[in-house]
Design a protein around this motif. Structure first.
Motif, PDB file in Angstrom:
ATOM      1  N   SER A   8       0.844  -1.194   0.000  1.00 15.10           N
ATOM      2  CA  SER A   8       0.000   0.000   0.000  1.00 15.10           C
ATOM      3  C   SER A   8       0.876   1.239   0.000  1.00 15.10           C
ATOM      4  CB  SER A   8      -0.920   0.007   1.232  1.00 15.10           C
ATOM      5  OG  SER A   8      -1.751  -1.140   1.231  1.00 15.10           O
ATOM      6  N   GLU A   9       0.319   2.307  -0.543  1.00 11.11           N
ATOM      7  CA  GLU A   9       1.085   3.542  -0.606  1.00 11.11           C
ATOM      8  C   GLU A   9       1.113   4.218   0.761  1.00 11.11           C
ATOM      9  OE1 GLU A   9       1.290   7.679  -3.224  1.00 11.11           O
ATOM     10  OE2 GLU A   9      -0.220   6.148  -3.652  1.00 11.11           O
ATOM     11  N   ILE A  10       2.314   4.719   1.149  1.00 12.13           N
ATOM     12  CA  ILE A  10       2.493   5.332   2.462  1.00 12.13           C
ATOM     13  C   ILE A  10       2.989   6.756   2.242  1.00 12.13           C
ATOM     14  CG2 ILE A  10       3.691   5.179   4.695  1.00 12.13           C
ATOM     15  CD1 ILE A  10       4.099   2.237   4.124  1.00 12.13           C
ATOM     16  N   HIS A  11       2.509   7.652   3.094  1.00 11.43           N
ATOM     17  CA  HIS A  11       2.933   9.051   3.011  1.00 11.43           C
ATOM     18  C   HIS A  11       4.424   9.140   3.327  1.00 11.43           C
ATOM     19  CE1 HIS A  11       3.280  13.346   4.017  1.00 11.43           C
ATOM     20  NE2 HIS A  11       2.216  13.501   3.220  1.00 11.43           N
ATOM     21  N   ASP A  12       5.105  10.093   2.694  1.00  9.63           N
ATOM     22  CA  ASP A  12       6.557  10.192   2.840  1.00  9.63           C
ATOM     23  C   ASP A  12       6.988  10.480   4.275  1.00  9.63           C
ATOM     24  OD1 ASP A  12       6.847   9.657   0.205  1.00  9.63           O
ATOM     25  OD2 ASP A  12       7.038  11.760  -0.415  1.00  9.63           O
ATOM     26  N   HIS A  13       6.143  11.118   5.106  1.00 12.28           N
ATOM     27  CA  HIS A  13       6.505  11.457   6.491  1.00 12.28           C
ATOM     28  C   HIS A  13       5.920  10.475   7.512  1.00 12.28           C
ATOM     29  CE1 HIS A  13       8.302  15.237   5.237  1.00 12.28           C
ATOM     30  NE2 HIS A  13       7.202  15.515   4.529  1.00 12.28           N
ATOM     31  N   SER A  14       5.242   9.445   7.023  1.00 10.98           N
ATOM     32  CA  SER A  14       4.631   8.470   7.939  1.00 10.98           C
ATOM     33  C   SER A  14       5.592   7.303   8.181  1.00 10.98           C
ATOM     34  CB  SER A  14       3.322   7.947   7.346  1.00 10.98           C
ATOM     35  OG  SER A  14       2.751   6.971   8.190  1.00 10.98           O
ATOM     36  N   TYR A  15       5.482   6.684   9.402  1.00 16.09           N
ATOM     37  CA  TYR A  15       6.336   5.531   9.716  1.00 16.09           C
ATOM     38  C   TYR A  15       5.538   4.233   9.813  1.00 16.09           C
ATOM     39  CZ  TYR A  15       4.465   5.978  14.457  1.00 16.09           C
ATOM     40  OH  TYR A  15       3.631   6.045  15.528  1.00 16.09           O
ATOM     41  N   ARG A  16       4.169   4.310   9.736  1.00 17.97           N
ATOM     42  CA  ARG A  16       3.343   3.118   9.882  1.00 17.97           C
ATOM     43  C   ARG A  16       2.354   3.033   8.710  1.00 17.97           C
ATOM     44  NH1 ARG A  16       2.047   0.065  14.327  1.00 17.97           N
ATOM     45  NH2 ARG A  16       2.909   1.639  15.762  1.00 17.97           N
ATOM     46  N   CYS A  17       2.098   1.823   8.219  1.00 19.34           N
ATOM     47  CA  CYS A  17       1.150   1.594   7.136  1.00 19.34           C
ATOM     48  C   CYS A  17      -0.266   1.673   7.688  1.00 19.34           C
ATOM     49  CB  CYS A  17       1.405   0.222   6.507  1.00 19.34           C
ATOM     50  SG  CYS A  17       0.188  -0.217   5.233  1.00 19.34           S
ATOM     51  N   LYS A  18      -1.134   2.434   7.022  1.00 20.90           N
ATOM     52  CA  LYS A  18      -2.505   2.571   7.496  1.00 20.90           C
ATOM     53  C   LYS A  18      -3.350   1.332   7.232  1.00 20.90           C
ATOM     54  CE  LYS A  18      -2.704   7.612   6.967  1.00 20.90           C
ATOM     55  NZ  LYS A  18      -3.420   8.741   6.319  1.00 20.90           N
TER      56      LYS A  18
END
Length: 544
Positions: A8-18
């Motif tokens: 899944s696509e993850i935001h560049d500043h996020s550390y956890r997959c939604k």
């Protein structure tokens, strides 16, 4: 970026997959909580800096000159004590006196350690923290380590002066403690005996020390040899050029003590007899001696055999409930592997002073058998202070009476009333009951058997109460003339044994479960009832 697990696509500043909630970047995670990590690192650093600052600000014990005052913090650090509850009751002067007390335990009794030829007030004893961390000792005792130079110089007048100083210390301690225990090594035992004899001479203007125990390790009683040990010669030689003169002085000091002791034990008047009795009661009965086989410094014969003086031999013959008054540790139980190998090869000891000194080295007796460790040897001989023992005695008596009154009687009565036949599990009771009721007709026999067993066990219930008192008497916890025992002998036992069932039980040996002394008391009670019956009968016959 995409999640490595579910893509899944993850935001560049996020550390956890939604989607799958998996951590995809620990670097981003640490950055998110960087302030928390910084706070933890700061706290750890602050705690570390505080410890090192305290250590740097605390003077090193080795740098303190002899006789100078040593702070409590330095003392604890030097002894290796992590418990800040320990403090110096009196000013700690290096090499002279260390009096340790605990703020929480607040012991009412004290142990005084007196060193001998080698070592000093603390080094002689190895690692005192062994005792300071032992709950058997630190809950019951404070600790005093007494230091002096007389043993090194061997000067007779100085020795007498040192005995006077020790007397002053013991006098001061007995004003603040319930009892004093003396633990001495080598010539320290001679110094302690000198102080005790000086105090005994002042009878009756001065009272005896409140001594709980005296434990002497390898004391001087017959002779001393200072020239066989190179290490001892080197140590003594740094203080005096004439080893022979030092040895002669020690013989002179020992001779004076033996002469005074002989005079004390050979009284010629009433006052001297009273002085002797007090010495035997307050000193000799509390004295324990521990020697070491292979000790070539004190009390050794021409062939290396251990000499036991006549006085110590008589002391060893005195009866004691605990450890013997005299014990000699075998060299193979205390010698290290290196010493053992040398003895096996050449028959000679590498260091003649080894056995003399190792017996008191707390925490460094790795080659001792378990029961020969210093702390075990010491505890076997001093145990708990007498004050605690007296409290325990009263508590034991009270608990015993309460248990008898509240539990035992009701429990036994319940069992006997519910099932009297349980009593027949003992063969002799069964046989005695059958013999007594053998002529009773069969229809009445079961009922008579139940009634007889109930009566027997009612007597047992009361006898068991006295059996508890008898057990306390046998163990020395209460005296043979205790008020409770006297009351039972006067009324309860005659009433029990004077009854038909009680007398029948005694005649049929149904009291064999109790001690020999208790059975003696029961027979005396039966005899007193018999005498009372004879007097009553004679009185009735003589009346008109």
């Amino acid at each position: 970026m995409n999640c490595p697990a579910c893509r899944s696509e993850i935001h560049d500043h996020s550390y956890r997959c939604k989607e799958c909630h998996r951590i995809c970047s620990y670097k981003r995670l640490c950055w998110r909580y960087r302030y928390v990590l910084l706070i933890i690192v700061a706290l750890v650093s602050l705690w570390t800096i505080k410890i090192y600052t305290r250590r740097l600000s605390t003077p090193d014990y080795a740098k303190v000159p002899p006789g100078a005052l040593v702070s409590d913090a330095t003392t604890r650090r030097w002894l290796g004590l992590s418990d800040d509850g320990w403090f110096c009751e009196e000013p700690h002067r290096k090499g002279e006196l260390l009096h340790l007390r605990h703020r929480v335990f607040q012991a009412k009794d004290v142990i005084v350690f007196i060193h001998g030829f080698i070592g000093d007030y603390v080094d002689t004893w190895g690692k005192p923290s062994v005792l300071l961390d032992d709950p058997r000792f630190n809950r019951n005792y404070d600790f005093v380590f007494y230091g002096f130079k007389t043993a090194l110089y061997g000067d007779v007048p100085a020795f007498d002066d040192e005995a006077a100083k020790l007397d002053s210390l013991l006098t001061r301690l007995e004003e603040n403690y319930k009892s004093i225990t003396l633990v001495t090594h080598s010539k320290g035992g001679l110094l302690a005996m000198r102080a005790i004899l000086n105090r005994t001479k002042d009878f009756s203007s001065k009272q005896s020390y409140k001594i709980h125990r005296i434990v002497m390790f390898t004391p001087l009683t017959e002779n001393v040899s200072l020239g066989k040990s190179p290490g001892l010669v080197k140590l003594l030689g740094s203080q005096s050029k004439d080893i022979n003169q030092m040895q002669a002085n020690n013989y002179s000091e020992l001779g004076k003590v033996k002469e005074d002791l002989k005079s004390l034990l050979d009284p010629h008047d009433v006052v001297s007899e009273a002085r002797k009795e007090r010495f035997l009661k307050n000193v000799a009965d509390h004295l324990f001696v521990i020697n070491a086989e292979g000790d070539e410094v004190v009390d050794v014969g021409a062939n290396g055999e251990k000499i036991v003086s006549e006085g110590i031999r008589k002391l060893s013959e005195l009866p004691t409930l605990g450890a013997p008054h005299l014990a000699t540790l075998r060299y193979k139980d205390i010698g290290g592997s290196e010493e053992d190998a040398r003895v096996a090869k050449s028959g000679e000891l590498k260091d003649p002073s080894y056995a003399h000194s190792i017996v008191v080295k707390m925490g460094v007796q790795q080659d001792f058998s378990f029961f020969d460790h210093f702390e075990e040897l010491l505890w076997e001989r001093i145990g708990t202070p007498p004050r605690n023992f007296a409290i325990d005695v009263e508590q034991i008596r009270q608990n015993t009476y309460e248990r008898i009154a509240d539990t035992m009687f009701e429990m036994n009565r319940f069992v006997v009333e519910k099932n009297p036949m349980v009593g027949l599990c003992w063969r002799n009771i069964n046989q005695a009951v059958e013999a007594k009721l053998k002529d009773v007709p069969e229809p009445e026999r079961p009922k008579k058997t139940d009634e007889l067993i109930q009566q027997i066990y009612y007597v047992y219930i009361f006898l068991d109460q006295y059996a508890h008192l008898d057990d306390l008497r046998a163990r020395g916890i209460i005296s043979a003339n205790d008020a409770k025992i006297a009351e039972w002998k006067r009324s309860m036992l005659p009433n029990l044994i004077g009854s038909e069932i009680g007398n029948w039980m005694l005649e049929n040996n149904l009291t064999e479960y109790y001690s020999e002394q208790m059975n003696k008391d029961l027979r005396e009670a039966a005899a007193s009832v018999h005498r009372s019956d004879v007097k009553t009968a004679n009185r009735a016959v003589n009346q008109p």
